[in-house]
Design an enzyme around this catalytic site. Structure first.
Site, short mmCIF file in Angstrom:
data_model
loop_
_atom_site.label_atom_id
_atom_site.label_comp_id
_atom_site.label_asym_id
_atom_site.label_seq_id
_atom_site.Cartn_x
_atom_site.Cartn_y
_atom_site.Cartn_z
N HIS B 409 -1.04 -3.95 4.46
CA HIS B 409 -0.94 -2.51 4.75
C HIS B 409 -2.12 -1.99 5.55
O HIS B 409 -2.09 -0.90 6.10
CB HIS B 409 -0.78 -1.73 3.45
CG HIS B 409 0.04 -0.47 3.60
ND1 HIS B 409 -0.12 0.38 4.66
CD2 HIS B 409 1.03 0.06 2.82
CE1 HIS B 409 0.72 1.40 4.53
NE2 HIS B 409 1.44 1.21 3.42
N ASP B 413 1.93 -0.43 8.51
CA ASP B 413 2.44 0.62 7.63
C ASP B 413 3.91 0.36 7.33
O ASP B 413 4.57 -0.41 8.02
CB ASP B 413 2.27 2.00 8.29
CG ASP B 413 0.80 2.34 8.49
OD1 ASP B 413 -0.03 1.80 7.71
OD2 ASP B 413 0.48 3.11 9.41
#
Lengths: 462, 436
Positions: B409, B413
């Site tokens: 992450h 995203d």
């Protein structure tokens, strides 16, 4: 502050008290008689004091060969005084140590009121209640008097009485060929008493290495101590101040006469006064049951030493005392281990042992090798006692781990520590061999015995 | 004694490092264990601790500067010590590079120790050191040099203690013998204080008194590498796993038609092709994170996890984005075979930019793979299962397969990951799009 009560001021109790105090406990020690317990007052110490006098007397008598010619005179009352003085110095030393460690000592007999309260009764019958967080029982043991007809005649004495006779008896029959019986036999034989030892089992000193015990028996026989094994005392009778003892062996009864009959068949736990039932402490006919932490079935009560009814040795009681005190104070690391308990017999020569005997190794099915070295081949032993004795080492066949060390000879009881250390450190024969032993010492023979186990002793043919 | 600090080599693939930041200034007192500087490599960032105490006399590689492994970065010495020798030694021509092509097969990231080895495999040592080592019958290659550039000094040889003798653990003589016989390193045996025989037996058998059902064994080198790399990934990157179902009807049809044409390809081969041709549209899924930088790769080197007898390796199909399915298929066949034979070279296993791991043949329906650092994403491939779905108001049976994408992450995203998976699905369900 943790309050700890210790019942008994013997080598178990006073050591436990000092250790607990060192760790920050508020310690109260209850002693019904004299500090130092059996060991200092009527056991190890006075026996050794008598034996020392006996040995000196013997040495002077036999000094001729070494060029010292004298006619010794035995002042038995002085011997007793000397013994008493050694004892009282050690006892007051224990008192001093307890004081220095801020241990409160109460004279009296303790008994349990409940799990954490003790009632202490002094000689005048005055009672006080003592409440504690933890209690360590170290109440010790007393001699066993077997149910032999006539055993309560005045000529029959126990080991305590044998240590404080006013004069040297002309003859003594000793019932029991254990450590106590043989040590007192050795002392009184030297003082001139005619000794007969009667042992019920097939051999004297059954826990010791049989080969060395055989050598000791030969020596006893040679100097005139009669040892009858596999025999039982059927009865004792008094006639005109003399004891008549009926000894039964192989169905044949022989009559012996003796001035004194020493009853030394063993010891039993001294726990009757404790009122163990009031606290619900588990015991087996007076033998207090403990776990590996020396804890009884109660979470706050420990028991150590002779009152467990297992190995009745002062040094075991002390080791257990330290372990119990540490555990009581929340130190969980050290668990008392019985793997390296040395055992000593102060005969002449001395016999000392630690670890496995050959018999035990055989019984356990352990692959072992044996190293033997006769002290006749050791210079120091030759000087000290004519080279009487031998050293025997039992080692594991695979790793040569030292499993047992057995010594018969002068200073055997001091020397055994090397064996205990070797076993404790899991040393192999190699460590005994590569450690340089001073010359001339009897210790050299320990190394030679280790060499012998590997078939490479220097001072004997292999 | 003055010590020359050198750029550590923290892994097989590390060839150079950058000083992120010095935590000490010249002239600062340094204790053993103090943090000296932050080291950045293409894979990770490490804080380097001082192994010697003294004063940081000289910083030779400033913050932000990059240097090869074993290059000098600074000097620690006593405050009044003469360090001119070290300073001049540093400017010398003996900047060593480490030859690491050999002896590293089938181990993706085995650490090799920082020995002073010159490009030709020659040991850098003083002649006196060499002579002493010969006299003492010590293998000089086992000695760690402390001189300039890791040069082995006379003192290093004098101080060298053979590994066996330097065992730091206290153990009883019998414990040593038992350990030796059972092939156990006594240093590995846990014990309270002194290691006794029972501790060694407990270590081997699991219990002091009884033969146990448990068996303790040291990890293989490969297992250690897997353990280290997985832990590193698990503790470094915050990953999210995204699952999507793909209708495999069309892709399976292609596989079958290839087969009819005499070319056997696997679902994995096809997936490598599709993914390699989709990744260029999603540069964030084909990148590496290096400190605060993101390194974008303008090519796709596709790692494919291969289970081998005692572990797992990830051979890499280089430039997969530019290869045809048939090329990918034949290349992967060779790599997989070499992996199983333990013949992969480090070159076969490094440089990946994305990884595919397929557990579908074992019936797995979804899982959350762990990212293979320094990559940022890994695609888990699952079993194809005939599933009843509703289509146009009626029920139909379709061969559905889940794709499980784990993505870091920090770079990827959720929306990006989802778009990537959607694009993948689109191409897999309409392979004609691949020809566009």
């Amino acid at each position: 502050m943790t309050k700890i009560a210790v019942i008994g001021g013997g080598p178990g109790g006073y050591v436990a008290a000092i250790r607990a105090a060192q760790l920050g406990a508020e310690v109260t020690l209850i002693e019904k008689s004299r500090l130092g317990g059996t060991c200092l007052n009527v056991g190890c110490i006075p026996t050794k004091a008598l034996l020392s006098s006996a040995h000196l007397y013997e040495s002077v008598k036999e000094g001729k060969a070494q060029g010292v010619i004298a006619e010794p005179f035995l002042d038995f009352s002085q011997i007793q005084k000397n013994k008493a003085s050694v004892v009282s110095r050690l006892v007051s030393g224990v008192g001093g140590l307890l004081k220095a460690n801020h241990v409160r000592v109460i004279q009296g007999t303790a008994s349990f009121e409940d799990q954490s309260n003790l009632v202490v009764t002094d000689v005048n019958g005055e009672q006080q209640t003592l409440s504690s967080d933890k209690i360590i029982i170290a109440s010790g043991s007393i001699p066993v008097i077997p149910p032999i007809p006539g055993v309560n005649i005045p000529q029959c004495i126990d080991s305590t009485q044998a240590l404080s006779l006013e004069s040297v008896p002309s003859s003594m029959l000793i019932i029991g060929g254990g450590v106590i019986g043989l040590e007192l036999a050795t002392a009184y034989h030297s003082f001139g008493t005619k000794i007969t030892v009667v042992e019920m089992t097939p051999e004297i000193l059954p826990m010791m290495d049989a080969e060395l015990v055989q050598m000791l028996r030969k020596k006893l026989k040679r100097i005139g101590i009669e040892v009858i094994t596999g025999a039982k005392v059927a009865s004792v009778e008094e006639k005109n101040g003399i004891a008549y003892v009926q000894v039964e062996k192989n169905g044949i009864t022989t009559s012996y006469t003796a001035d004194k009959v020493l009853v030394s068949v063993g010891r039993r736990t001294d726990t009757e006064a404790l009122n163990l039932e009031a606290a619900g402490i588990r015991h087996d006919r007076g033998r207090i049951q403990v776990d590996k932490f020396l804890l009884t079935n109660l979470p706050n009560v420990y028991a150590i030493g002779d009152c467990l009814g297992k190995i009745m040795l002062a040094h075991v009681a002390s080791a257990q005392g330290e372990a119990a005190a540490e555990h009581a104070m929340g130190h969980l690391a050290d668990i008392y281990s019985d793997k390296t308990i040395p055992s000593c017999v102060y005969t002449d020569p001395e016999l000392a042992t630690v670890g496995l005997t050959e018999e035990k190794a055989k019984e356990a099915g352990i692959g072992y090798i044996v190293g033997r070295f006769p002290l006749a081949a050791n210079g120091k032993a030759l000087i000290m006692n004519g080279g009487e004795g031998a050293i025997k080492i039992i080692a594991d066949a695979k790793y040569h781990e030292v499993l047992g060390v057995h010594i018969l000879g002068p200073r055997a009881t001091d020397l055994i520590t090397e064996g205990a250390l070797a076993i404790r450190l899991e040393a192999t024969l190699e460590e005994l061999i590569t450690t340089i032993h001073a010359h001339p010492t009897i210790g050299e023979a320990v190394r030679e015995a280790a060499l012998a186990a590997e078939g490479r002793a220097i001072h004997i043919p292999n | 004694m003055a010590t020359l600090l050198t750029m550590p080599k923290l892994g097989l693939t590390m060839t150079e490092g950058t000083i992120g930041e010095w935590y000490k200034k010249e002239g600062d007192t340094v204790e053993v264990g103090d943090l000296l500087y932050q080291l950045e490599t293409d894979k990770l960032t490490n804080d380097i601790e001082a192994k010697e105490a003294g004063v940081l006399r000289k910083i030779l590689l400033q913050s932000g500067e990059e240097a090869e492994c074993f290059a000098s970065v600074g000097i620690i010495a006593a405050s009044d010590e003469d360090i001119s020798d070290l300073l001049s030694g540093n400017s010398g021509a003996e900047a060593p590079a480490v030859d690491m092509s050999a002896d590293a097969k089938a181990a993706p990231a085995v650490e090799i120790s920082a020995e002073a080895v010159s490009p030709g495999g020659r040991i850098i040592s003083s002649p006196a050191a060499k002579k002493l080592a010969r006299t003492k019958e010590i293998d000089i290659t086992l000695i760690k040099g402390t001189g300039p550039n890791g040069r082995i000094t006379l003192e290093d040889v004098e101080k060298y203690v053979p590994a066996a003798a330097s065992a730091s653990v206290k153990a009883s003589p019998v414990a040593h013998k038992v350990a030796e016989e059972l092939g156990v390193d006594v240093n590995q045996v846990p014990g309270s204080g002194r290691v006794m025989k029972a501790d060694v037996l407990a270590f081997v058998h699991g219990d002091k008194d009884t033969v146990s059902d448990n068996e303790r064994k040291p990890m293989s080198t490969m297992r250690k590498v897997i353990s280290k790399r997985m832990t590193e990934s698990w503790t470094t990157c915050p990953t999210v796993t995204y699952d999507i179902s793909v209708d495999m009807t069309a892709l399976t049809a292609i596989k079958d038609s290839f087969k009819d044409a005499g070319v056997k390809v696997s679902h994995t081969d096809l997936l490598v092709y599709v993914v390699a041709n989709t990744l260029p549209e999603f540069p964030l899924l084909n990148c590496s994170i290096d400190g605060n930088d993101i390194i974008y790769h303008h090519y796709v080197n596709m790692g494919v996890a291969v289970a081998v007898s005692d572990g797992l390796v990830v051979p890499v199909i280089k430039h997969a984005h530019a290869k045809k399915v048939s090329q990918i298929s034949s290349e992967f066949k060779i790599l997989a075979q070499e992996a199983k034979d333990g013949r992969l070279t480090p070159d076969n296993m490094t440089g990946g930019t994305f990884t595919i791991t397929n557990l579908g043949m074992l019936g797995i329906e979804a899982f959350s793979p762990i990212v293979n650092l320094p990559e940022v994403a890994i695609l888990g491939v699952n079993a194809i299962i005939d599933t009843v779905i509703s289509k146009n108001g009626t029920f139909v049976v379709r061969p559905l397969m889940k794709l499980s994408l784990s993505a870091d992450h920090r770079a990827v995203d959720g929306a990006v990951a989802a778009q990537f998976l959607a694009a993948l699905r689109k191409k897999m369900e309409n392979p004609a799009l691949l020809m566009l």
